[in-house]
Design a protein around this motif. Structure first.
Motif, PDB file in Angstrom:
ATOM      1  N   ILE A   1      -4.143  15.646 -34.187  1.00  0.00           N
ATOM      2  CA  ILE A   1      -3.488  14.997 -33.045  1.00  0.00           C
ATOM      3  C   ILE A   1      -2.027  14.722 -33.396  1.00  0.00           C
ATOM      4  CG2 ILE A   1      -4.221  12.620 -33.614  1.00  0.00           C
ATOM      5  CD1 ILE A   1      -4.933  12.464 -30.507  1.00  0.00           C
ATOM      6  N   PHE A   2      -1.129  15.080 -32.494  1.00  0.00           N
ATOM      7  CA  PHE A   2       0.302  14.825 -32.671  1.00  0.00           C
ATOM      8  C   PHE A   2       0.645  13.498 -32.032  1.00  0.00           C
ATOM      9  CE2 PHE A   2       0.639  19.388 -33.159  1.00  0.00           C
ATOM     10  CZ  PHE A   2       1.662  19.524 -34.075  1.00  0.00           C
ATOM     11  N   ASN A   3       1.424  12.715 -32.755  1.00  0.00           N
ATOM     12  CA  ASN A   3       1.919  11.463 -32.199  1.00  0.00           C
ATOM     13  C   ASN A   3       3.183  11.127 -32.957  1.00  0.00           C
ATOM     14  OD1 ASN A   3       2.042   9.020 -30.832  1.00  0.00           O
ATOM     15  ND2 ASN A   3       0.796   7.976 -32.365  1.00  0.00           N
ATOM     16  N   ASP A   4       4.212  10.674 -32.254  1.00  0.00           N
ATOM     17  CA  ASP A   4       5.483  10.347 -32.918  1.00  0.00           C
ATOM     18  C   ASP A   4       5.981  11.482 -33.812  1.00  0.00           C
ATOM     19  OD1 ASP A   4       6.021   7.916 -31.877  1.00  0.00           O
ATOM     20  OD2 ASP A   4       5.001   6.772 -33.472  1.00  0.00           O
ATOM     21  N   LYS A   5       5.891  12.688 -33.330  1.00  0.00           N
ATOM     22  CA  LYS A   5       6.350  13.912 -34.041  1.00  0.00           C
ATOM     23  C   LYS A   5       5.593  14.178 -35.336  1.00  0.00           C
ATOM     24  CE  LYS A   5      10.969  13.829 -32.078  1.00  0.00           C
ATOM     25  NZ  LYS A   5      11.640  12.562 -31.922  1.00  0.00           N
ATOM     26  N   LYS A   6       4.478  13.457 -35.558  1.00  0.00           N
ATOM     27  CA  LYS A   6       3.682  13.714 -36.766  1.00  0.00           C
ATOM     28  C   LYS A   6       2.328  14.271 -36.346  1.00  0.00           C
ATOM     29  CE  LYS A   6       4.795   9.598 -38.310  1.00  0.00           C
ATOM     30  NZ  LYS A   6       4.650   8.297 -38.537  1.00  0.00           N
ATOM     31  N   GLU A   7       1.807  15.194 -37.169  1.00  0.00           N
ATOM     32  CA  GLU A   7       0.471  15.717 -36.873  1.00  0.00           C
ATOM     33  C   GLU A   7      -0.521  15.090 -37.835  1.00  0.00           C
ATOM     34  OE1 GLU A   7       0.001  19.965 -37.297  1.00  0.00           O
ATOM     35  OE2 GLU A   7      -1.893  19.938 -36.192  1.00  0.00           O
ATOM     36  N   LYS A   8      -1.506  14.379 -37.260  1.00  0.00           N
ATOM     37  CA  LYS A   8      -2.539  13.771 -38.119  1.00  0.00           C
ATOM     38  C   LYS A   8      -3.725  14.726 -38.136  1.00  0.00           C
ATOM     39  CE  LYS A   8      -2.296   9.296 -36.339  1.00  0.00           C
ATOM     40  NZ  LYS A   8      -2.998   8.090 -35.936  1.00  0.00           N
ATOM     41  N   LYS A   9      -4.095  15.199 -39.321  1.00  0.00           N
ATOM     42  CA  LYS A   9      -5.258  16.105 -39.409  1.00  0.00           C
ATOM     43  C   LYS A   9      -6.515  15.296 -39.672  1.00  0.00           C
ATOM     44  CE  LYS A   9      -2.971  20.279 -40.311  1.00  0.00           C
ATOM     45  NZ  LYS A   9      -2.241  21.117 -41.114  1.00  0.00           N
ATOM     46  N   ILE A  10      -7.610  15.746 -39.104  1.00  0.00           N
ATOM     47  CA  ILE A  10      -8.886  15.044 -39.318  1.00  0.00           C
ATOM     48  C   ILE A  10      -9.842  16.057 -39.961  1.00  0.00           C
ATOM     49  CG2 ILE A  10     -10.722  13.686 -38.179  1.00  0.00           C
ATOM     50  CD1 ILE A  10      -8.312  13.835 -35.809  1.00  0.00           C
ATOM     51  N   PRO A  11      -9.862  16.087 -41.287  1.00  0.00           N
ATOM     52  CA  PRO A  11     -10.613  17.157 -41.962  1.00  0.00           C
ATOM     53  C   PRO A  11     -12.106  16.850 -42.074  1.00  0.00           C
ATOM     54  CG  PRO A  11      -9.402  15.858 -43.565  1.00  0.00           C
ATOM     55  CD  PRO A  11      -9.178  15.203 -42.232  1.00  0.00           C
ATOM     56  N   ILE A  12     -12.755  16.679 -40.933  1.00  0.00           N
ATOM     57  CA  ILE A  12     -14.198  16.378 -40.950  1.00  0.00           C
ATOM     58  C   ILE A  12     -14.903  17.499 -40.181  1.00  0.00           C
ATOM     59  CG2 ILE A  12     -16.004  14.751 -40.241  1.00  0.00           C
ATOM     60  CD1 ILE A  12     -14.071  12.536 -40.376  1.00  0.00           C
ATOM     61  N   HIS A  13     -15.986  17.990 -40.741  1.00  0.00           N
ATOM     62  CA  HIS A  13     -16.763  19.038 -40.064  1.00  0.00           C
ATOM     63  C   HIS A  13     -17.371  18.466 -38.769  1.00  0.00           C
ATOM     64  CE1 HIS A  13     -19.541  22.245 -39.349  1.00  0.00           C
ATOM     65  NE2 HIS A  13     -20.567  21.411 -39.432  1.00  0.00           N
ATOM     66  N   VAL A  14     -17.263  19.227 -37.704  1.00  0.00           N
ATOM     67  CA  VAL A  14     -17.840  18.777 -36.431  1.00  0.00           C
ATOM     68  C   VAL A  14     -19.227  19.414 -36.284  1.00  0.00           C
ATOM     69  CG1 VAL A  14     -17.560  18.796 -33.914  1.00  0.00           C
ATOM     70  CG2 VAL A  14     -15.550  18.504 -35.385  1.00  0.00           C
ATOM     71  N   GLU A  15     -20.232  18.567 -36.136  1.00  0.00           N
ATOM     72  CA  GLU A  15     -21.608  19.082 -36.051  1.00  0.00           C
ATOM     73  C   GLU A  15     -21.956  19.432 -34.613  1.00  0.00           C
ATOM     74  OE1 GLU A  15     -24.434  16.778 -38.552  1.00  0.00           O
ATOM     75  OE2 GLU A  15     -22.627  15.648 -39.104  1.00  0.00           O
ATOM     76  N   THR A  16     -22.575  20.597 -34.435  1.00  0.00           N
ATOM     77  CA  THR A  16     -22.904  21.039 -33.070  1.00  0.00           C
ATOM     78  C   THR A  16     -24.409  21.030 -32.808  1.00  0.00           C
ATOM     79  OG1 THR A  16     -22.815  23.297 -33.867  1.00  0.00           O
ATOM     80  CG2 THR A  16     -20.840  22.464 -32.776  1.00  0.00           C
TER      81      THR A  16
END
Ligand SMILES: NC(=O)C1=CN([C@@H]2O[C@H](COP(=O)(O)OP(=O)(O)OC[C@H]3O[C@@H](n4cnc5c(N)ncnc54)[C@H](OP(=O)(O)O)[C@@H]3O)[C@@H](O)[C@H]2O)C=CC1
Ligand SMILES: CC(C)(CO)C(=O)C(=O)O
Length: 297
Positions: free
Chosen positions: A42-57
């Motif tokens: 997610i981008f906010n305030d010109k920074k990209e925050k990565k969320i390195p968690i596997h998404v379970e389907t």
């Protein structure tokens, strides 16, 4: 104490919630979604925050979660039975974040009313690419007060999100519904973002849609001071960045079902129940029902 927290529905709002909870090392976060995600950020305030968690389907077995944050649209809940049945245990506290009213109803087959927090979020989040989103403001989350709402609030950093806890969420839910149904309908039908509100005729149309919504909301028991509310929402509207969209517009652009039932349709149908005319919402519904049921797509 380490809490097990899950997010069901990792779209715009689910990704925002994941970005807020992920930094808290005192909890273990799991993400559940219909489709797989190769990346999440997610981008906010010109920074990209990565969320390195596997998404379970899928959910081969039941999970014991302390908290489940549901970030689905109203019409998506009915197809999420396997996740809901597998993720909600007797002790699980469920937080339902969405636009619309009557957040609890669809969850009652899975848990008791006292385990549910209804929540409304004010924070435009739009997709940039699959799994990548842009957040336009600091989020404001409004939740109803329960025995465990303070515990839920303690999972977040106050620097990243403002959380207001209130006794009865009905009026707030109605205000947000009127706002998102009015803005969403116009952007969705035009297929354009907020730049179109340079045209005063569309600002006037937005006001009429708000007025219809507010009349129905008041008849349904919401406590809204109509002129003050409408002025505040219209001030917000004309100050939106030109590229701001809405979740209804995002769905239309990617050919996904538009959240009509929880928005313009509930205003139209309750309007009929309370004998309040809602001609513009009725027209919006007539047109967007066709978009949602296009037999050629
Ligand atoms: N976006 C915004 O700016 C705002 C949205 N809201 C409200 O928040 C709610 C959520 O909206 P938003 O996040 O934008 O919606 P999205 O469409 O971006 O996200 C919904 C997510 O739920 C997933 N999903 C759908 N059905 C299922 C299912 N059966 N099982 C598991 N996952 C499923 C979708 O998966 P898939 O990847 O397969 O599509 C998608 O990732 C709505 O009520 C919206 O009105 C409120 C404020 C602002
Ligand atoms: C109020 C609005 C339109 C803000 O983005 C919203 O809630 C949505 O996109 O669904």
């Amino acid at each position: 104490m380490s809490y097990k927290v899950g997010i069901l529905g990792v779209g715009a709002i689910g990704t925002l919630m994941a970005s807020l909870l992920y930094p808290n090392k005192k909890l273990s976060l799991s993400l559940y979604n219909r489709s797989p995600k190769q990346q999440l950020s997610i981008f906010n305030d010109k920074k990209e925050k990565k969320i390195p968690i596997h998404v379970e389907t899928s959910l081969p077995e039941k999970r014991k979660l302390d908290f489940l944050c549901i970030c689905l649209k109203e019409h998506q809940v009915k197809n999420a039975h396997t996740f809901l049945a597998g993720l909600i245990g007797v002790e699980t506290k469920v937080i339902v974040i969405r636009n619309g009213i009557h957040h609890k109803e669809a969850l009652l087959p899975y848990t008791s009313e006292r385990n549910i927090i209804e929540a409304v979020i004010d924070c435009p989040v739009q997709p940039i690419a699959d799994g990548r989103y842009e957040q336009l403001n600091k989020p404001v989350l409004i939740i109803n007060r329960t025995a465990f709402s303070e515990l839920f609030i303690s999972l977040f950093s106050p620097a990243d999100i403002k959380i207001n806890c209130i006794l009865n969420i009905k009026t707030i839910a109605w205000k947000k519904l009127c706002e998102s149904a009015a803005l969403g309908a116009i952007l969705c039908l035009a297929g354009e973002s907020c730049w179109i509100f340079k045209d005063q005729r569309l600002v006037n149309l937005h006001k009429k849609l708000l007025q219809e919504g507010v009349q129905v909301a008041i008849a349904d028991g919401a406590e809204i001071k109509e002129p003050i509310f409408i002025e505040a929402i219209q001030k917000k509207l004309v100050n939106y960045p030109p590229e701001k969209g809405s979740s209804m517009l995002s769905d239309r652009k990617r050919g996904a079902p538009i959240e009509l039932g929880a928005k313009n349709q509930v205003i139209s149908s309750l309007g009929k129940q309370y004998a309040i005319e809602t001609p513009i919402h009725d027209l919006v519904c007539m047109l967007l029902e066709k978009t949602n049921n296009n037999p050629t797509s």
